[in-house]
Design an enzyme around this catalytic site. Structure first.
Site, PDB file in Angstrom:
ATOM      1  N   LYS A 128       0.711  -1.234  -0.051  1.00 59.10           N
ATOM      2  CA  LYS A 128      -0.036  -0.099   0.090  1.00 59.10           C
ATOM      3  C   LYS A 128       0.779   1.162   0.162  1.00 59.10           C
ATOM      4  O   LYS A 128       0.182   2.365  -0.742  1.00 59.10           O
ATOM      5  CB  LYS A 128      -0.958   0.113   1.322  1.00 59.10           C
ATOM      6  CG  LYS A 128      -2.037  -1.224   1.107  1.00 59.10           C
ATOM      7  CD  LYS A 128      -2.998  -1.074   2.237  1.00 59.10           C
ATOM      8  CE  LYS A 128      -3.922  -2.340   2.036  1.00 59.10           C
ATOM      9  NZ  LYS A 128      -5.283  -2.226   3.134  1.00 59.10           N
ATOM     10  N   ASP A 133     -10.253   2.197   2.763  1.00 61.01           N
ATOM     11  CA  ASP A 133     -10.437   1.392   4.048  1.00 61.01           C
ATOM     12  C   ASP A 133     -11.153   2.216   4.971  1.00 61.01           C
ATOM     13  O   ASP A 133     -12.153   1.700   5.611  1.00 61.01           O
ATOM     14  CB  ASP A 133      -9.083   1.040   4.537  1.00 61.01           C
ATOM     15  CG  ASP A 133      -8.440  -0.206   3.906  1.00 61.01           C
ATOM     16  OD1 ASP A 133      -9.135  -0.893   3.443  1.00 61.01           O
ATOM     17  OD2 ASP A 133      -7.194  -0.227   4.002  1.00 61.01           O
ATOM     18  N   ALA A 192      -1.894   1.243  15.410  1.00 65.26           N
ATOM     19  CA  ALA A 192      -1.642   2.434  14.607  1.00 65.26           C
ATOM     20  C   ALA A 192      -0.856   2.156  13.288  1.00 65.26           C
ATOM     21  O   ALA A 192      -0.002   2.839  12.746  1.00 65.26           O
ATOM     22  CB  ALA A 192      -0.467   3.044  15.506  1.00 65.26           C
TER      23      ALA A 192
HETATM   24  P1  NAP Z   1       0.222  -3.121  10.028  1.00 68.24           P
HETATM   25  O1  NAP Z   1       0.371  -2.060   9.378  1.00 68.24           O
HETATM   26  O2  NAP Z   1       1.358  -4.188  10.169  1.00 68.24           O
HETATM   27  O3  NAP Z   1      -0.072  -2.522  11.753  1.00 68.24           O
HETATM   28  C1  NAP Z   1      -0.393  -3.562  12.772  1.00 68.24           C
HETATM   29  C2  NAP Z   1      -0.451  -2.798  13.941  1.00 68.24           C
HETATM   30  O4  NAP Z   1      -0.637  -3.730  14.999  1.00 68.24           O
HETATM   31  C3  NAP Z   1       0.649  -1.963  14.696  1.00 68.24           C
HETATM   32  O5  NAP Z   1       0.060  -0.784  15.225  1.00 68.24           O
HETATM   33  C4  NAP Z   1       1.201  -3.071  15.784  1.00 68.24           C
HETATM   34  O6  NAP Z   1       1.782  -2.121  16.676  1.00 68.24           O
HETATM   35  C5  NAP Z   1       0.207  -3.460  16.150  1.00 68.24           C
HETATM   36  N1  NAP Z   1       0.372  -5.099  16.684  1.00 68.24           N
HETATM   37  C6  NAP Z   1       0.954  -6.261  15.931  1.00 68.24           C
HETATM   38  N2  NAP Z   1       1.212  -6.812  16.686  1.00 68.24           N
HETATM   39  C7  NAP Z   1       0.887  -6.706  17.956  1.00 68.24           C
HETATM   40  C8  NAP Z   1       0.852  -7.342  19.138  1.00 68.24           C
HETATM   41  N3  NAP Z   1       1.500  -8.582  19.130  1.00 68.24           N
HETATM   42  N4  NAP Z   1       0.744  -6.586  20.290  1.00 68.24           N
HETATM   43  C9  NAP Z   1       0.310  -5.390  20.109  1.00 68.24           C
HETATM   44  N5  NAP Z   1       0.203  -4.721  18.887  1.00 68.24           N
HETATM   45  C10 NAP Z   1       0.481  -5.417  17.941  1.00 68.24           C
HETATM   46  O7  NAP Z   1      -1.237  -3.942   9.892  1.00 68.24           O
HETATM   47  P2  NAP Z   1      -2.588  -3.378   9.180  1.00 68.24           P
HETATM   48  O8  NAP Z   1      -2.585  -3.307   7.460  1.00 68.24           O
HETATM   49  O9  NAP Z   1      -2.774  -1.997   9.636  1.00 68.24           O
HETATM   50  O10 NAP Z   1      -3.693  -4.468   9.639  1.00 68.24           O
HETATM   51  C11 NAP Z   1      -3.981  -4.717  10.889  1.00 68.24           C
HETATM   52  C12 NAP Z   1      -5.382  -5.695  10.941  1.00 68.24           C
HETATM   53  O11 NAP Z   1      -6.413  -5.179  10.256  1.00 68.24           O
HETATM   54  C13 NAP Z   1      -5.009  -7.114  10.184  1.00 68.24           C
HETATM   55  O12 NAP Z   1      -5.388  -8.136  10.888  1.00 68.24           O
HETATM   56  C14 NAP Z   1      -5.771  -6.945   9.121  1.00 68.24           C
HETATM   57  O13 NAP Z   1      -5.957  -8.344   8.596  1.00 68.24           O
HETATM   58  C15 NAP Z   1      -6.697  -6.302   9.420  1.00 68.24           C
HETATM   59  N6  NAP Z   1      -7.292  -5.370   8.114  1.00 68.24           N
HETATM   60  C16 NAP Z   1      -8.705  -5.594   7.976  1.00 68.24           C
HETATM   61  C17 NAP Z   1      -9.342  -4.803   6.778  1.00 68.24           C
HETATM   62  C18 NAP Z   1     -10.742  -5.081   6.482  1.00 68.24           C
HETATM   63  O14 NAP Z   1     -11.106  -4.691   5.616  1.00 68.24           O
HETATM   64  N7  NAP Z   1     -11.433  -5.708   7.556  1.00 68.24           N
HETATM   65  C19 NAP Z   1      -8.647  -3.978   6.185  1.00 68.24           C
HETATM   66  C20 NAP Z   1      -7.179  -3.845   6.349  1.00 68.24           C
HETATM   67  C21 NAP Z   1      -6.713  -4.635   7.519  1.00 68.24           C
HETATM   68  P3  NAP Z   1       3.190  -1.517  16.329  1.00 68.24           P
HETATM   69  O15 NAP Z   1       3.370  -0.252  15.852  1.00 68.24           O
HETATM   70  O16 NAP Z   1       3.837  -1.539  17.841  1.00 68.24           O
HETATM   71  O17 NAP Z   1       4.124  -2.488  15.647  1.00 68.24           O
END
Ligand code: NAP
Length: 293
Positions: free
Chosen positions: A73, A118, A144
């Site tokens: 992205k 999104d 975040a």
């Molecule tokens: P990302 O950019 O990798 O961000 C992950 C976030 O989760 C970061 O803030 C990270 O914190 C935190 N995190 C990861 N592991 C953690 C842990 N063990 N404990 C606490 N915090 C943790 O991922 P993303 O693209 O935002 O996606 C996040 C989720 O949303 C995924 O499950 C994805 O499948 C879902 N999603 C769903 C949709 C939908 O349409 N429903 C769309 C997009 C994404 P740090 O900053 O500390 O690393």
């Protein structure tokens, strides 16, 4: 999807890596079938580093639209805002520009326009699937990352009174909260047992808690201690698999309203469909297709 692609069939695609698990082909092909569009949608695995080539390929091949998922992205946003992009008409729509992330590429004449749908998809799901209007509401976002940032921006744009960000890494929370302008604030995300004082205080008065981390995809873990969730609140989790995460299960047991991630998935795709085709999306068909596994 048209039953048999012909020489006239338009092609749209999603790029990501990994991509074989994607539900987007079933969501979009169901929408094309329901609207009688002669379009087909496929998933393309594109390795990191190949994003500029994939976008130039989209231009050369005349793909009619392209979805973008992990991990591309930010790289797509960078390419569409590269030096010289304006000379060929490439551009970013306002949300994609502010987020530095693109999940949908529109083909407009010869140019490529990056969008981020999104946040709009999440707010549409809040309204349609949970009857929750963010205007004037107090919201707590856990996470975040890319998805959380889109939610923070969209909640603030929808008029939320408070958008509080709790994240494991505080600097990322601060950058995300900035997207909400004066409504944005940061609290610590407790790492040990218990909900933590800040989170307990915030959740006492919050209308919405949303998990935008992957914590819970294992079906066992939860990003926060749900003991402070209560009836009268909406608890949302944007995780798609499992449909009911441990956080949602505990929140429901405590009497809170709950919302899973399938509605957001279908509705962000619906926004893309409308951008690409100019037609009204068959939203119920897309929601139903998102839930098929
Ligand atoms: P990302 O950019 O990798 O961000 C992950 C976030 O989760 C970061 O803030 C990270 O914190 C935190 N995190 C990861 N592991 C953690 C842990 N063990 N404990 C606490 N915090 C943790 O991922 P993303 O693209 O935002 O996606 C996040 C989720 O949303 C995924 O499950 C994805 O499948 C879902 N999603 C769903 C949709 C939908 O349409 N429903 C769309 C997009 C994404 P740090 O900053 O500390 O690393």
């Amino acid at each position: 999807m048209t039953a048999r692609p012909t020489g006239r069939t338009a092609v749209a695609a999603v790029i990501g890596d990994p991509i074989r698990h994607s539900r987007s082909p079933q969501i979009f092909n169901a929408a094309f079938a329901a609207t009688g569009l002669d379009w087909v949608y496929v998933a393309l695995e594109v390795p990191a580093g190949e994003v500029p080539a994939a976008l130039e390929g989209m231009r050369a091949l005349g793909l009619a639209g392209m979805s973008v998922t992990m991990p591309h992205k930010a790289a797509v946003a960078t390419h569409l805002a590269r030096p010289g992009a304006a000379a060929v008409g490439d551009d970013l729509a306002p949300a994609a520009r502010r987020l530095g992330a693109v999940n949908s590429v529109e083909r407009r004449d010869g140019a490529l326009i990056g969008h981020n749908t999104d946040g709009a998809g999440f707010v549409a799901s809040l309204r349609a699937d949970a009857g929750f209007d963010p205007a004037g509401r107090r919201c707590v976002v856990v996470g975040a990352g890319g998805a959380a940032r889109a939610l923070v921006l969209a909640l603030a744009d929808a008029g939320a009174a408070d958008v509080v960000v709790a994240n494991r890494t505080r600097s990322a929370a601060e950058r995300a909260a900035e997207l909400a302008g004066p409504a944005g604030r940061v609290i610590d995300l407790p790492t040990g047992a218990g909900p933590g004082d800040d989170l307990r205080r915030e959740l006492a008065g919050a209308d919405l808690l949303v998990n935008a981390t992957p914590v819970g995809m294992d079906g066992a873990s939860s990003p926060v201690d749900a003991s402070v969730v209560h009836a009268g609140q909406l608890v949302a989790d944007i995780i798609v698999e499992p449909v009911v995460t441990p956080l949602l299960r505990e929140a429901a047991a405590r009497g809170a309203a709950t919302l899973g991630g399938l509605g957001m998935l279908a509705r962000q795709a619906a926004v893309s469909f409308e951008i690409w085709t100019g037609l009204e999306a068959p939203i119920e068909v897309m929601v139903a297709a998102a839930g098929q596994h």
